[in-house]
Design an enzyme around this catalytic site. Structure first.
Site: not given
Ligand code: HDE
Length: 722
Positions: A80, A153, A344, A367
């Site tokens: 990403h 997503n 996160h 994360y």
């Protein structure tokens, strides 16, 4: 209790807004200084021994400037990396207190600030926006009870079922390590080698090969939390939940050939589109929806709620809208905000909790860990964009670049020297208490048998698509697999596809010049020994009981809308263009929230037929129809400059090929005769073609707008499947 000093406030409260205002004006009427406040007398020349002499080491001003510059970059995100962000707010509809105690989802009087970052997954930070890829859709809610991050997503499932496989997946899709080719593309051997050995990825592969992976705009994408989460109410009762974002403008995509061309024409297409929409006051908007499954129904379905390669069809559990999000402010500084924001999935607030989805569980570790290397310090929560607006007190101390100046002697608990503060919060005081779930089991490295159906949801997705969408999936697979050099990988993929849908496999095979293998290869033959089988369980046969789900198709989706808001129409103009013709459609488009862009032979102004100046936005040379939604050719006193221009012909041909609406005023026949439109009309011996709106009648603008509302005129496309 003594208060700690916080040098700058959170990114979104009033104090911060004032700070931002100040920052914007920073420097106006001010002297340039060093980082330490010394006024600089000459910022253009380094200190030298004589005008032509060597530079001096004592030049602390130059050394400070260059040292800072040398360290301007931080590592890009491992996945990403390419992203665009925006600020906004979330408002709850107030209908979920029976499910969750989260205040921001219930209190209709609160506008919760949000920061959203959209991204592609595989490409580097400078890669094109239009890569075929899943898009990240990460939302940080700055709630009064702490930050909640919904890190999702634009596709509701994922490639893998267990976090253990994530590094493998990403290594496979990233550019190949020996030559770092290709950039931001899955069309290469290592990706398909991995996929062909991972039947669990088949459902996600269907989505990734569909047009969901090439959105028209970040503003026109759905978003999904993917994993099953939990909501928890005041009585500590919990339900399972899937999160959905539904875009107000509908879900739309470009076509693949267009995506390839946009990547050359404007690699920042999505970033620019989001930025400009917000600058122009066209604030992107989504509704937040939830699918609720009572705990008692956990095992009711023929898929496992904990399996992130499965979705809950909306026909089985409807999506209830619980609030809306509006993005209304662009970042002031890309690095400070979009680059430094740290999401996160483990950032939850009371009322939201996790399920045991093994992919989610792995993410809960990953994360924070990644921020340590990316942002370089455990104090990344102090970067303004990451700060909570809730009061923040604890005994975490020190570390690189600590901002907060903690006051006092006490940095431990229990303590008596600070009267036991900061104190623990009871549940009734808003303390976070994990769902009271009983877990008693053997420690195993195994996959549940309930995860072993890899093909049924892939087949459900494929059969829920319209023929147009199925064509696009087949073409995408042909494109991707034809770039794979190893024939065995292509064949293995055909074997997997045949277990999803025979017709699909055959059509892809045709494009590859191969036959579908009679017996699909068992992927695990490639492992070393029986233990290499991650699944242990035989893949389950196709479950044919699923009914097609309209919500899975972009074209059949019940939320599809014919709005033309924010759509951009290219007007092809040259000197002598009819002012009346330009103005009539321009006015009609603007009345519906769309806009006209004047494309001319040169930058600056052209002259209309009445002698007025008309400013061009782009030129035939510097632009292309791929970055517009439709094309209009106004009438003109002299069409010759358009008729003789190859760029104009290509502009129209591409718009035709990409199924866009094309409007043409009277007098444009000769120009059209030089384009595909002319050829098609001649071939068919017909006067009209779908989506080609001709003439100057009163109904022209209405007809053009109604065609534009269809987004694309799919009848024009050549078909693989009828
Ligand atoms: Fe991520 N993912 N991910 N991911 N992910 C990251 O975190 C990871 C997964 C998603 O705009 C990283 O800060 C693991 C699923 C988004 O800043 C990293 C696994 C989904 C973003 C990471 C997954 C996502 C990330 C890289 C498998 C959809 C961008 C930089 C267990 C629900 C957030 C960073 C942004 C970013 C790890 C799988 C979405 C390395 C280990 C599934 C939208 O921590």
């Amino acid at each position: 209790m003594k208060k700690n000093h916080t040098p700058s406030a959170s990114p979104i409260d009033n104090a911060k807004l004032q700070d931002l205002e100040k920052n914007r004006e920073y420097g106006e009427g001010q002297f340039i200084t060093t980082d330490h406040g010394v006024r600089i007398n000459n910022d253009h020349n380094s200190l030298k021994a004589g005008e032509r002499g060597p530079s001096l080491l004592e030049d602390f001003i130059m050394r400070e400037k260059i040292t800072h510059f040398d360290h301007e970059r931080i590592p890009e995100r491992i996945v990403h990396a390419r992203g665009s962000g925006a600020h906004g707010y979330f408002e709850a509809y107030g209908n979920v207190s029976q499910y969750t105690k989260a205040v921001f989802l219930n209190d209709t009087s609160v506008k919760t600030p949000v920061f959203v970052r959209f991204s592609t997954v595989a490409g580097f930070k400078g890669s094109t926006d239009l890569a075929r890829d899943v898009r990240g859709f990460a939302v940080k809610f700055y709630t009064q009870e702490g930050n909640f991050d919904l890190v999702g997503n634009n596709i509701p499932v994922f490639f893998i079922q267990d976090a253990m496989k994530f590094p493998d997946l990403i290594h496979a899709v990233k550019p190949e390590p020996h030559n770092e080719i290709p950039q931001a593309a899955s069309a290469h051997d290592t990706f398909w080698d991995f996929i062909s050995l991972m039947p669990e990825s088949m459902h996600m592969v269907m989505w990734a090969m569909s047009d969901r992976a090439i959105p028209r705009s970040l503003r026109m994408m759905e978003g999904f939390g993917i994993h099953t989460f939990r909501l928890v109410n005041e009585n500590n009762e919990s339900v399972f939940v899937k999160f959905h974002w539904k875009p107000k403008l509908g879900t739309h995509a470009v076509v693949w050939d267009e995506a390839l061309k946009i990547s050359g024409n404007d690699p920042d297409f999505h970033r620019r589109d989001l930025w400009e929409a917000i600058e122009n006051g066209n604030f992107p908007e989504w509704e937040l929806g939830v699918q609720i499954v009572p705990e008692a129904d956990e095992h009711k379905y023929n898929f496992d709620l904990l399996d992130p390669t499965k979705l809950i069809p909306e026909e089985l559990v409807p999506v209830t809208k619980i609030g809306r999000m509006v993005l209304n402010r662009n970042p002031d500084n890309f690095f400070a905000e979009t680059e430094q924001v740290a999401f996160h999935p483990g950032h939850v607030v009371p009322g939201i909790d996790f399920s045991n989805d093994p992919l989610l569980q792995g993410r809960l570790f990953s994360y924070t860990d990644t921020q340590l290397s990316r942002l370089g310090s455990p104090n990344f929560h102090e970067i303004p964009i990451n700060r909570t607006i809730a009061p923040m007190h604890n005994n975490q101390r020190d570390g690189h670049m600590r901002q907060e100046i903690n006051v006092g002697r006490v940095s431990y608990s229990p303590n008596s020297l600070n009267n036991g503060y900061p104190a623990q919060a009871k549940e009734s005081e808003g303390g976070f208490v994990s769902v009271y779930e009983r877990v008693e089991a053997h420690k195993v490295r195994e996959r549940s048998e309930s995860f072993a159906d890899h093909f049924s949801h892939a087949a459900l997705f494929f059969k829920s698509q319209t023929p147009v969408e199925q064509n696009h999936i087949i073409s995408a697979l042909r494109f991707e697999l034809s770039k794979v050099e190893t024939i065995a990988i292509r064949q293995r993929m055909l074997g997997l596809l045949s277990q999803v849908d025979n017709a699909l496999a055959n059509k892809v095979a045709e494009g590859l010049g191969l036959a579908v293998p009679a017996q699909p290869e068992k992927p695990m033959n490639h492992g070393i020994g029986a233990d290499a089988d991650p699944q242990k369980h035989e893949p389950k046969p196709l479950d044919k009981s699923y009914q097609p789900s309209d919500a899975l198709s972009m074209l059949k989706n019940p939320t599809v809308t014919d709005t033309i808001e924010t759509r951009q129409v290219a007007f092809l103009c040259a000197d002598g263009v009819s002012e009346a013709s330009v103005n009539a459609l321009k006015k009609a488009l603007e009345a519906k929230g769309a806009s006209a862009k004047i494309i001319g032979p040169h930058a600056g102004n052209i002259k209309t037929d009445t002698g007025k100046e008309l400013k061009t936005d782009f030129t035939f040379f510097s632009s292309s129809s791929v970055v517009f939604d439709a094309v209009y050719i106004p009438g003109a006193a002299n069409m010759a400059p358009l008729e003789s221009n190859d760029n104009v012909i290509e502009f129209i041909n591409d718009a035709y090929r990409h199924c866009k609406v094309i409007g043409a005023d009277d007098g444009t026949d000769k120009l059209l005769s030089k384009t595909t439109i002319g050829n098609k009309l001649a071939d068919k011996k017909e006067k009209t073609l779908p989506g080609i709106v001709m003439g100057s009648s009163k109904a022209f603008a209405d007809e053009f707008i109604s065609e534009l509302g269809k987004h694309r005129i799919w009848e024009r496309e050549s078909k693989i499947v009828e």
